[in-house]
Scaffold this motif. Structure first.
Motif, PDB file in Angstrom:
ATOM      1  N   GLY A  39      -4.952  54.490  17.522  1.00  0.00           N
ATOM      2  CA  GLY A  39      -3.587  54.335  18.022  1.00  0.00           C
ATOM      3  C   GLY A  39      -3.472  54.803  19.457  1.00  0.00           C
ATOM      4  O   GLY A  39      -4.452  55.222  20.082  1.00  0.00           O
ATOM      5  N   ASP A  40      -2.272  54.728  19.996  1.00  0.00           N
ATOM      6  CA  ASP A  40      -2.007  55.128  21.372  1.00  0.00           C
ATOM      7  C   ASP A  40      -1.337  56.483  21.399  1.00  0.00           C
ATOM      8  O   ASP A  40      -0.500  56.794  20.543  1.00  0.00           O
ATOM      9  CB  ASP A  40      -1.086  54.106  22.068  1.00  0.00           C
ATOM     10  N   VAL A  41      -1.676  57.281  22.394  1.00  0.00           N
ATOM     11  CA  VAL A  41      -1.041  58.578  22.597  1.00  0.00           C
ATOM     12  C   VAL A  41      -0.501  58.601  24.023  1.00  0.00           C
ATOM     13  O   VAL A  41      -1.219  58.317  24.980  1.00  0.00           O
ATOM     14  CB  VAL A  41      -2.050  59.741  22.399  1.00  0.00           C
ATOM     15  N   TYR A  42       0.785  58.929  24.160  1.00  0.00           N
ATOM     16  CA  TYR A  42       1.422  58.934  25.476  1.00  0.00           C
ATOM     17  C   TYR A  42       1.798  60.351  25.880  1.00  0.00           C
ATOM     18  O   TYR A  42       2.288  61.128  25.063  1.00  0.00           O
ATOM     19  CB  TYR A  42       2.706  58.080  25.470  1.00  0.00           C
ATOM     20  N   GLU A  43       1.572  60.656  27.115  1.00  0.00           N
ATOM     21  CA  GLU A  43       2.083  61.908  27.686  1.00  0.00           C
ATOM     22  C   GLU A  43       3.387  61.569  28.393  1.00  0.00           C
ATOM     23  O   GLU A  43       3.387  61.062  29.504  1.00  0.00           O
ATOM     24  CB  GLU A  43       1.070  62.517  28.667  1.00  0.00           C
ATOM     25  N   GLY A  44       4.500  61.855  27.728  1.00  0.00           N
ATOM     26  CA  GLY A  44       5.787  61.432  28.251  1.00  0.00           C
ATOM     27  C   GLY A  44       6.114  60.018  27.789  1.00  0.00           C
ATOM     28  O   GLY A  44       5.361  59.381  27.046  1.00  0.00           O
ATOM     29  N   ILE A  45       7.254  59.498  28.229  1.00  0.00           N
ATOM     30  CA  ILE A  45       7.721  58.178  27.807  1.00  0.00           C
ATOM     31  C   ILE A  45       7.177  57.122  28.763  1.00  0.00           C
ATOM     32  O   ILE A  45       7.433  57.179  29.974  1.00  0.00           O
ATOM     33  CB  ILE A  45       9.258  58.129  27.786  1.00  0.00           C
ATOM     34  N   PRO A  46       6.433  56.138  28.270  1.00  0.00           N
ATOM     35  CA  PRO A  46       5.800  55.133  29.139  1.00  0.00           C
ATOM     36  C   PRO A  46       6.766  54.020  29.524  1.00  0.00           C
ATOM     37  O   PRO A  46       6.774  52.937  28.933  1.00  0.00           O
ATOM     38  CB  PRO A  46       4.662  54.603  28.258  1.00  0.00           C
ATOM     39  N   ILE A  47       7.587  54.263  30.536  1.00  0.00           N
ATOM     40  CA  ILE A  47       8.653  53.305  30.857  1.00  0.00           C
ATOM     41  C   ILE A  47       8.103  51.963  31.344  1.00  0.00           C
ATOM     42  O   ILE A  47       8.715  50.921  31.122  1.00  0.00           O
ATOM     43  CB  ILE A  47       9.646  53.889  31.881  1.00  0.00           C
ATOM     44  N   GLU A  48       6.948  51.966  32.010  1.00  0.00           N
ATOM     45  CA  GLU A  48       6.385  50.690  32.456  1.00  0.00           C
ATOM     46  C   GLU A  48       6.008  49.831  31.255  1.00  0.00           C
ATOM     47  O   GLU A  48       6.230  48.617  31.243  1.00  0.00           O
ATOM     48  CB  GLU A  48       5.166  50.927  33.344  1.00  0.00           C
ATOM     49  N   ARG A  49       5.440  50.469  30.238  1.00  0.00           N
ATOM     50  CA  ARG A  49       5.080  49.742  29.024  1.00  0.00           C
ATOM     51  C   ARG A  49       6.334  49.234  28.324  1.00  0.00           C
ATOM     52  O   ARG A  49       6.366  48.119  27.800  1.00  0.00           O
ATOM     53  CB  ARG A  49       4.271  50.647  28.097  1.00  0.00           C
ATOM     54  N   LEU A  50       7.389  50.049  28.290  1.00  0.00           N
ATOM     55  CA  LEU A  50       8.638  49.627  27.655  1.00  0.00           C
ATOM     56  C   LEU A  50       9.222  48.418  28.366  1.00  0.00           C
ATOM     57  O   LEU A  50       9.699  47.479  27.722  1.00  0.00           O
ATOM     58  CB  LEU A  50       9.642  50.780  27.666  1.00  0.00           C
ATOM     59  N   GLY A  51       9.193  48.451  29.679  1.00  0.00           N
ATOM     60  CA  GLY A  51       9.730  47.326  30.442  1.00  0.00           C
ATOM     61  C   GLY A  51       8.993  46.040  30.146  1.00  0.00           C
ATOM     62  O   GLY A  51       9.600  44.966  30.035  1.00  0.00           O
ATOM     63  N   GLU A  52       7.680  46.144  29.982  1.00  0.00           N
ATOM     64  CA  GLU A  52       6.877  44.961  29.663  1.00  0.00           C
ATOM     65  C   GLU A  52       7.105  44.509  28.226  1.00  0.00           C
ATOM     66  O   GLU A  52       7.284  43.319  27.952  1.00  0.00           O
ATOM     67  CB  GLU A  52       5.396  45.282  29.875  1.00  0.00           C
ATOM     68  N   SER A  53       7.120  45.457  27.284  1.00  0.00           N
ATOM     69  CA  SER A  53       7.260  45.108  25.870  1.00  0.00           C
ATOM     70  C   SER A  53       8.599  44.448  25.573  1.00  0.00           C
ATOM     71  O   SER A  53       8.684  43.537  24.744  1.00  0.00           O
ATOM     72  CB  SER A  53       7.098  46.361  25.000  1.00  0.00           C
ATOM     73  N   TYR A  54       9.660  44.940  26.215  1.00  0.00           N
ATOM     74  CA  TYR A  54      10.995  44.447  25.916  1.00  0.00           C
ATOM     75  C   TYR A  54      11.480  43.411  26.911  1.00  0.00           C
ATOM     76  O   TYR A  54      12.671  43.091  26.955  1.00  0.00           O
ATOM     77  CB  TYR A  54      11.978  45.613  25.816  1.00  0.00           C
ATOM     78  N   ALA A  55      10.561  42.857  27.703  1.00  0.00           N
ATOM     79  CA  ALA A  55      10.925  41.753  28.584  1.00  0.00           C
ATOM     80  C   ALA A  55      11.332  40.547  27.746  1.00  0.00           C
ATOM     81  O   ALA A  55      10.843  40.348  26.619  1.00  0.00           O
ATOM     82  CB  ALA A  55       9.756  41.404  29.493  1.00  0.00           C
ATOM     83  N   GLU A  56      12.232  39.745  28.275  1.00  0.00           N
ATOM     84  CA  GLU A  56      12.803  38.633  27.518  1.00  0.00           C
ATOM     85  C   GLU A  56      11.736  37.706  26.946  1.00  0.00           C
ATOM     86  O   GLU A  56      11.854  37.215  25.823  1.00  0.00           O
ATOM     87  CB  GLU A  56      13.757  37.845  28.413  1.00  0.00           C
ATOM     88  N   GLU A  57      10.664  37.481  27.725  1.00  0.00           N
ATOM     89  CA  GLU A  57       9.644  36.531  27.276  1.00  0.00           C
ATOM     90  C   GLU A  57       8.823  37.047  26.087  1.00  0.00           C
ATOM     91  O   GLU A  57       8.107  36.277  25.441  1.00  0.00           O
ATOM     92  CB  GLU A  57       8.691  36.182  28.425  1.00  0.00           C
ATOM     93  N   ASN A  58       8.927  38.336  25.792  1.00  0.00           N
ATOM     94  CA  ASN A  58       8.172  38.896  24.671  1.00  0.00           C
ATOM     95  C   ASN A  58       8.967  38.951  23.366  1.00  0.00           C
ATOM     96  O   ASN A  58       8.424  39.360  22.336  1.00  0.00           O
ATOM     97  CB  ASN A  58       7.662  40.296  25.031  1.00  0.00           C
TER      98      ASN A  58
END
Length: 265
Positions: A39-58
């Motif tokens: 799995g993935d482990v994040y140090e803090g909230i990965p906002i760049e990943r969130l922006g990509e994951s929740y982009a309209e095209e996804n």
């Protein structure tokens, strides 16, 4: 939980016993022991990943449109949707329509069929994706396929299993790398060393959610209603066959198809 379950069975409190069986099975695990972190482990909230994951095209649209609108315009990968209804109520129709929509939108879709024959399912898909009736399709198979190809038929993988296991489904995911997958039906999946419908269904729901999360898919599980649901226009959680508690825990979206005896709602 075991002591409470024993007391409920002695008292013939069946509704209490069913809930306790689900609770007991939650303590059971089928996860393989792993020496490494999967799995993935994040140090803090990965906002760049969130922006990509929740982009309209996804976002992935689901069907029919009324369900898509109720879900706010679609779902994200790793979403597990459970569709349940009484027999002969349109569950397979619902699943085929959903898969055809995914394919038309350009998403490779794995359709696991362990309820109906593979030929019958293939014919139903060809009818749906060519917008033709059965007789018309059978009279012009090549022409119907040409129309279906324009509507995403090349994105469809039909796996005709009897009845199928989670290991087989996982192998199909690895081989074909679908974006979406549908299992028709969840209750037929086979598990070794697991007795009883409730235990089998609890395990099936948990394993489906594991696969969906692990491989980043949108997953649809088709399931049955209990006899108590017959003729009801609104389906409640308690109407799910055998496993009304554990399935809600294993699903992000829980959708029942109700009837008034003749019409589907």
């Amino acid at each position: 939980v075991g002591l409470k379950l024993s007391a409920a069975l002695i008292a013939t409190n069946n509704s209490r016993a069913v809930g306790l069986i689900d609770e007991y099975l939650e303590y059971q695990t089928d996860e393989l022991e792993q020496d490494t972190l999967d799995g993935d482990v994040y140090e803090g909230i990965p906002i760049e990943r969130l922006g990509e994951s929740y982009a309209e095209e996804n976002w992935i649209r689901v069907y029919p449109h009324s369900l898509n609108e109720a879900l706010g315009g679609g779902v994200q990968p790793q979403t597990h949707i459970v569709i349940f209804a009484e027999p002969e109520c349109g569950k397979s129709l619902f699943a085929i329509n959903m898969a055809a929509g995914f394919c038309r939108d350009g998403h490779k879709t794995l359709y696991v069929e362990n309820e109906d024959s593979g030929d019958a399912t293939s014919l139903r898909f060809l009818c749906r994706m060519s917008d033709r009736g059965k007789i018309e399709v059978l009279e012009d198979l090549e022409g119907s396929l040409a129309v279906a190809k324009e509507k995403g038929e090349g994105n469809l993988i039909i796996a005709n299993l009897a009845p199928g296991t989670i290991t087989e489904i996982e192998a199909l995911i690895k081989k074909h790398e679908p974006r979406c997958m549908i299992v028709n039906q969840l209750r037929h999946l086979a598990f070794q060393n697991t007795d009883g419908d409730t235990a089998q269904l609890t395990k099936a729901g948990k394993e489906m959610r594991r696969l969906i999360k692990k491989y980043d898919k949108v997953g649809i599980s088709i399931h049955q209603d209990a006899d108590s649901a017959t003729g009801k226009t609104v389906q409640e959680r308690g109407e799910v066959y055998r496993s009304n508690t554990s399935h809600t825990r294993a699903a992000h979206v829980f959708n029942g198809i109700g009837t008034n005896g003749s019409n589907i709602n």
